[in-house]
Design a protein around this motif. Structure first.
Motif, short mmCIF file in Angstrom:
data_model
loop_
_atom_site.label_atom_id
_atom_site.label_comp_id
_atom_site.label_asym_id
_atom_site.label_seq_id
_atom_site.Cartn_x
_atom_site.Cartn_y
_atom_site.Cartn_z
N THR A 1 -1.37 4.48 2.31
CA THR A 1 -2.45 4.08 1.02
C THR A 1 -1.57 3.11 0.16
OG1 THR A 1 -1.43 6.22 -0.01
CG2 THR A 1 -3.39 6.29 1.56
N HIS A 2 -0.47 2.70 0.31
CA HIS A 2 0.37 1.93 -0.77
C HIS A 2 -0.37 0.69 -0.78
CE1 HIS A 2 3.11 -0.59 -2.70
NE2 HIS A 2 3.78 0.70 -2.87
N PRO A 3 -0.91 -0.06 -1.79
CA PRO A 3 -1.88 -1.13 -2.00
C PRO A 3 -1.07 -2.19 -1.45
CG PRO A 3 -0.85 -0.38 -4.17
CD PRO A 3 -0.46 0.67 -3.21
N ALA A 4 0.16 -2.54 -1.39
CA ALA A 4 0.92 -3.57 -0.98
C ALA A 4 1.88 -3.08 0.05
CB ALA A 4 1.74 -4.45 -1.88
N ALA A 5 1.49 -2.25 1.32
CA ALA A 5 2.28 -1.99 2.20
C ALA A 5 3.36 -2.92 2.87
CB ALA A 5 1.46 -0.96 3.33
N ALA A 6 2.87 -3.87 3.24
CA ALA A 6 3.77 -4.90 3.97
C ALA A 6 4.62 -5.26 3.23
CB ALA A 6 2.65 -6.03 4.60
N THR B 1 4.28 15.35 -14.77
CA THR B 1 2.91 15.81 -13.96
C THR B 1 2.90 14.56 -12.99
OG1 THR B 1 2.01 17.23 -15.50
CG2 THR B 1 0.76 16.29 -13.78
N PRO B 2 2.66 14.41 -11.77
CA PRO B 2 2.47 13.37 -11.02
C PRO B 2 1.07 12.74 -11.36
CG PRO B 2 3.39 15.18 -9.54
CD PRO B 2 3.17 15.63 -10.94
N GLU B 3 1.00 11.40 -11.49
CA GLU B 3 -0.36 10.93 -11.84
C GLU B 3 -0.85 10.11 -10.69
OE1 GLU B 3 0.81 8.66 -15.13
OE2 GLU B 3 1.05 10.20 -16.38
N ARG B 4 0.05 9.75 -9.84
CA ARG B 4 -0.43 8.79 -8.68
C ARG B 4 0.57 9.25 -7.49
NH1 ARG B 4 -2.70 3.14 -7.73
NH2 ARG B 4 -3.07 3.39 -5.65
N ALA B 5 -0.19 9.23 -6.35
CA ALA B 5 0.88 9.37 -5.05
C ALA B 5 0.22 8.21 -3.77
CB ALA B 5 0.98 10.80 -4.51
N VAL B 6 1.16 7.72 -3.20
CA VAL B 6 0.75 7.11 -2.11
C VAL B 6 1.66 7.06 -0.94
CG1 VAL B 6 -0.16 5.14 -3.65
CG2 VAL B 6 2.42 5.17 -3.00
N THR B 7 1.22 6.96 0.28
CA THR B 7 1.89 6.98 1.42
C THR B 7 2.23 5.67 2.05
OG1 THR B 7 0.00 6.94 2.85
CG2 THR B 7 0.93 9.16 2.17
N LEU B 8 3.51 5.45 2.53
CA LEU B 8 3.93 4.29 2.90
C LEU B 8 4.51 4.40 4.34
CD1 LEU B 8 4.42 1.13 2.68
CD2 LEU B 8 6.69 1.90 1.57
N SER B 9 4.21 4.11 5.25
CA SER B 9 4.72 3.86 6.80
C SER B 9 5.03 2.71 7.18
CB SER B 9 4.01 4.69 7.72
OG SER B 9 4.18 4.57 9.04
N CYS B 10 6.36 2.59 7.95
CA CYS B 10 7.00 1.02 8.09
C CYS B 10 7.07 0.97 9.55
CB CYS B 10 8.25 0.71 7.13
SG CYS B 10 7.81 0.67 5.44
#
Length: 143
Positions: free
Chosen positions: A73-78, A57-66
């Motif tokens: 929403t990724h906490p360390a996107a860069a 079951t997914p517990e966490r999901a984030v988005t990452l655009s580069c």
């Protein structure tokens, strides 16, 4: 005189009927031009406890655009974008850090990555032994 006026009206209407669709097509052509000079790089990363994505079951999901800049929403996107660029977008090429020590407790964590990287479709799944091992692979999976 009436015949001349009738011919002039017919020629004018014919010219309008032929030329107006052509100008409409010429005006519509720029709309199909690309809206950006950057190829899309947008990913959705999920994590959950389990052997595979099918059973976890997914517990966490984030988005990452580069592209053009790191965001989402990724906490360390860069940092995550920099690591992905360094690996050429190959998620299997990401290596764990040498200075991280994890227990051998088996508590499987599965990570999935779906989206587009530099215009190419990405569908990836990897199971790590535990959360510490997952986080040791750098910023991409540390969320």
């Amino acid at each position: 005189m009436r015949t001349t006026a009738r011919w002039a009206a017919t020629i004018g209407l014919t010219a309008t009927a032929v030329c107006v669709p052509l100008t409409g097509a010429a005006v519509a052509a720029p709309v199909s031009a690309p809206s950006s000079l950057y190829t899309p790089s947008a990913l959705v990363l999920t994590t959950g406890h389990g052997q595979s994505a099918a059973t976890a079951t997914p517990e966490r999901a984030v988005t990452l655009s580069c592209a053009p800049t790191a965001s989402g929403t990724h906490p360390a996107a860069a940092e995550a974008c920099a690591e992905l660029r360094g690996a050429g977008g190959d998620l299997d090429a990401l290596k764990s850090k040498d200075d991280v020590f994890c227990t051998k407790l088996y508590d499987p964590v599965v990570v999935t990555v779906e989206g587009v990287w530099q215009g190419k479709r990405v569908s990836y799944e990897h199971t790590f032994g535990n959360a510490c091992v997952k986080d040791a692979y750098g910023s991409v999976y540390a969320f």
